[in-house]
Scaffold this motif. Structure first.
Motif, PDB file in Angstrom:
ATOM      1  N   PHE A   1     -69.257 -24.310 -49.242  1.00 25.53           N
ATOM      2  CA  PHE A   1     -68.643 -23.426 -48.256  1.00 25.53           C
ATOM      3  C   PHE A   1     -69.436 -23.513 -46.689  1.00 25.53           C
ATOM      4  CE2 PHE A   1     -67.658 -19.714 -45.576  1.00 25.53           C
ATOM      5  CZ  PHE A   1     -66.379 -20.094 -45.402  1.00 25.53           C
ATOM      6  N   PRO A   2     -70.861 -23.189 -47.154  1.00 26.34           N
ATOM      7  CA  PRO A   2     -71.625 -23.220 -45.639  1.00 26.34           C
ATOM      8  C   PRO A   2     -71.693 -24.679 -45.132  1.00 26.34           C
ATOM      9  CG  PRO A   2     -72.620 -22.300 -47.730  1.00 26.34           C
ATOM     10  CD  PRO A   2     -71.606 -22.736 -48.066  1.00 26.34           C
TER      11      PRO A   2
ATOM     12  N   TYR B   1     -67.887 -24.890 -43.388  1.00 27.21           N
ATOM     13  CA  TYR B   1     -67.958 -23.857 -42.504  1.00 27.21           C
ATOM     14  C   TYR B   1     -68.617 -24.678 -41.218  1.00 27.21           C
ATOM     15  CZ  TYR B   1     -68.174 -19.476 -39.846  1.00 27.21           C
ATOM     16  OH  TYR B   1     -68.098 -18.469 -39.003  1.00 27.21           O
ATOM     17  N   MET B   2     -69.888 -25.183 -41.438  1.00 25.87           N
ATOM     18  CA  MET B   2     -70.874 -25.279 -40.470  1.00 25.87           C
ATOM     19  C   MET B   2     -70.237 -26.614 -39.695  1.00 25.87           C
ATOM     20  SD  MET B   2     -73.684 -24.203 -39.030  1.00 25.87           S
ATOM     21  CE  MET B   2     -74.066 -24.953 -37.373  1.00 25.87           C
TER      22      MET B   2
ATOM     23  N   VAL C   1     -66.922 -25.370 -37.588  1.00 29.69           N
ATOM     24  CA  VAL C   1     -67.412 -24.557 -36.266  1.00 29.69           C
ATOM     25  C   VAL C   1     -67.823 -25.537 -35.310  1.00 29.69           C
ATOM     26  CG1 VAL C   1     -69.075 -23.006 -35.547  1.00 29.69           C
ATOM     27  CG2 VAL C   1     -67.889 -22.346 -37.562  1.00 29.69           C
ATOM     28  N   THR C   2     -68.744 -26.545 -35.874  1.00 22.66           N
ATOM     29  CA  THR C   2     -69.248 -27.537 -34.812  1.00 22.66           C
ATOM     30  C   THR C   2     -68.290 -28.338 -34.294  1.00 22.66           C
ATOM     31  OG1 THR C   2     -71.290 -27.478 -36.348  1.00 22.66           O
ATOM     32  CG2 THR C   2     -71.127 -29.197 -34.572  1.00 22.66           C
TER      33      THR C   2
ATOM     34  N   PHE D   1     -66.316 -26.200 -31.602  1.00 25.28           N
ATOM     35  CA  PHE D   1     -67.044 -25.810 -30.594  1.00 25.28           C
ATOM     36  C   PHE D   1     -67.337 -27.240 -29.572  1.00 25.28           C
ATOM     37  CE2 PHE D   1     -68.288 -21.888 -32.538  1.00 25.28           C
ATOM     38  CZ  PHE D   1     -67.855 -21.080 -31.416  1.00 25.28           C
TER      39      PHE D   1
ATOM     40  N   VAL E   1     -64.218 -28.482 -27.746  1.00 23.66           N
ATOM     41  CA  VAL E   1     -64.148 -27.752 -26.425  1.00 23.66           C
ATOM     42  C   VAL E   1     -65.040 -28.291 -25.584  1.00 23.66           C
ATOM     43  CG1 VAL E   1     -63.826 -25.491 -25.196  1.00 23.66           C
ATOM     44  CG2 VAL E   1     -63.195 -25.583 -27.718  1.00 23.66           C
ATOM     45  N   ILE E   2     -66.108 -28.561 -25.723  1.00 22.81           N
ATOM     46  CA  ILE E   2     -67.239 -28.827 -24.490  1.00 22.81           C
ATOM     47  C   ILE E   2     -66.874 -30.198 -24.315  1.00 22.81           C
ATOM     48  CG2 ILE E   2     -69.502 -29.893 -24.390  1.00 22.81           C
ATOM     49  CD1 ILE E   2     -70.417 -27.340 -26.211  1.00 22.81           C
TER      50      ILE E   2
ATOM     51  N   PHE F   1     -63.966 -30.063 -21.847  1.00 24.07           N
ATOM     52  CA  PHE F   1     -64.404 -29.315 -20.602  1.00 24.07           C
ATOM     53  C   PHE F   1     -65.168 -30.311 -19.676  1.00 24.07           C
ATOM     54  CE2 PHE F   1     -66.450 -26.016 -18.222  1.00 24.07           C
ATOM     55  CZ  PHE F   1     -65.338 -25.259 -18.011  1.00 24.07           C
TER      56      PHE F   1
ATOM     57  N   THR G   1     -64.237 -32.051 -15.861  1.00 27.48           N
ATOM     58  CA  THR G   1     -65.242 -31.891 -14.905  1.00 27.48           C
ATOM     59  C   THR G   1     -65.900 -33.062 -14.393  1.00 27.48           C
ATOM     60  OG1 THR G   1     -66.897 -31.242 -16.239  1.00 27.48           O
ATOM     61  CG2 THR G   1     -65.301 -29.354 -14.840  1.00 27.48           C
TER      62      THR G   1
END
Lengths: 206, 201
Positions: B7-8, B11-12, B15-16, B19, B22-23, B26, B30
């Motif tokens: 799981f860790p 999960y990591m 999550v990575t 994020f 999104v970056i 973004f 720009t």
């Protein structure tokens, strides 16, 4: 206002201030406070990063395995810092140049990791956001005091505008104030003054 | 499920990925703006070092137009420098230079008159030096020292002196409290000028 919220605000701003009580985030305090404008932008970036990092850590706390929580917290903090960095590069390139590497170094600011770990990781999102926000404000107001004295005494300006007397020939600019030793002197004075006020208030209230 | 050994890692990873996505989004949104900012910073720097081209009141579009219309691109004859022509003759050169500063790369432009000895101006348009200290090399207080500066005939066309020391022709004052940045900038500028001068001979 709820008692818990009041307590969080009071802690962040005064009784548990990150700079003069916890002595956290000193690297950036020493580095960016030679100009008030740079300090304002740095503080705004920290308010954004700390508030939202604390909120996000709190939102994910139920799912994040304990043994990798610090990695996840660092990832979340880095995410918000990169957002700030990209925004500055796109919409305020001059300030991005002025702040140099220090925006990126918010990732390593102990206050952000400290609050995420100490509060955001074990409390609901609403109060985690408030805690993050007011700790960042507590950090910011101390930095702004230091920056104001350093810029006026060292450069004779405030926000880049000449200050009467300090920008005139009668004031021999204290160059040391805008250099690293000046930051240590100012920080020590600020910690001494604020801790003395706090202690004297506590003694009076006894 | 949280107690599973895998799981860790999953999960990591998730999550990575979230994020990072999104970056990346973004940064893509720009990207054009960041590139445009960099391009205009360069063009403005070139206009500032070439005499009579820069007007502080001009808006970005006007400055870009002026750069496109009046500045000639680098050629073999100009040894990599941008040029400004008046009446069919080269009136000035704008020589880009870059090199490692104390923290990161310093990028700038140095303007040189047609005599190849007199500097018209020097502008730093990219640096990440210490705010308030090394970053002062980009401020006009420092850069203005280069206006109408005559280069020395030595291996150091421009010499940086300690603040407060008397200056001879071809010398400027370094930035107070920024010794490392000043040393590096002096080397970057002199390397660029020496290289350019040797190619122009």
């Amino acid at each position: 206002m709820k008692a818990q919220t009041k307590q969080l605000i009071n802690d962040g701003l005064w009784t548990n201030n990150p700079i003069y009580i916890q002595v956290l985030g000193i690297c950036s305090t020493l580095a960016v406070t030679n100009l008030v404008l740079n300090t304002v932008v740095m503080c705004t970036a920290l308010v954004f990063t700390l508030s939202l990092s604390s909120l996000t850590v709190s939102l994910l706390r139920m799912f994040t395995p304990r043994n990798i929580r610090m990695m996840v917290e660092t990832l979340i903090i880095a995410f918000y810092v990169i957002i700030v960095d990209v925004l500055l590069k796109a919409y305020w390139p001059q300030m991005s140049d002025n702040l140099g590497p220090y925006v990126g170094l918010i990732i390593t600011n102990c206050i952000v990791m400290g609050r995420c770990e100490a509060y955001g990781n074990s409390n609901p999102p609403g109060v985690a956001l408030i805690d993050g926000f007011f700790n960042a404000i507590g950090y910011s107001f101390v930095l702004l005091i230091i920056a104001t004295f350093r810029e006026i005494l060292g450069m004779g300006t405030f926000l880049g505008y000449a200050v009467p007397y300090f920008s005139s020939e009668y004031w021999d600019k204290w160059i040391i104030m805008v250099m690293p030793p000046g930051a240590f002197f100012m920080l020590a004075i600020v910690i001494w003054v604020f801790r003395s006020i706090k202690m004297s208030k506590e003694e009076k209230s006894k | 499920m949280k107690n599973k050994r895998w799981f860790p890692i999953v999960y990591m990873f998730v999550v990575t990925a979230c994020f990072s996505a999104v970056i990346i989004g973004f940064a893509q949104v720009t990207e054009q703006r960041v590139k445009a900012n960099e391009a205009i910073a360069f063009e403005v720097a070139v206009l500032k070092v070439l005499p009579g081209l820069y007007e502080p009141s001009a808006v970005t579009v006007e400055l870009h137009q002026r750069f496109v219309e009046q500045v000639q691109q680098p050629s073999v004859d100009s040894a990599g420098a941008y040029t400004l022509e008046r009446n069919g003759q080269i009136a000035a050169y704008a020589l880009p230079f870059s090199g490692q500063g104390f923290w990161a790369e310093i990028k700038g432009i140095i303007g040189i008159k047609a005599d190849k000895k007199t500097i018209t101006n020097m502008i730093i348009y990219g640096q990440r030096e210490t705010p308030g200290l090394g970053a002062e090399v980009a401020q006009s207080k420092f850069c203005d020292q280069f206006i109408d500066l005559t280069m020395t005939a030595s291996e150091k066309p421009v010499v940086f002196r300690r603040p407060g020391e008397p200056l001879n022709p071809g010398e400027v004052h370094a930035v107070t409290g920024a010794t490392q940045t000043s040393i590096r900038l002096e080397k970057i500028i002199n390397d660029a000028l020496n290289q350019w001068q040797s190619k122009m001979k």
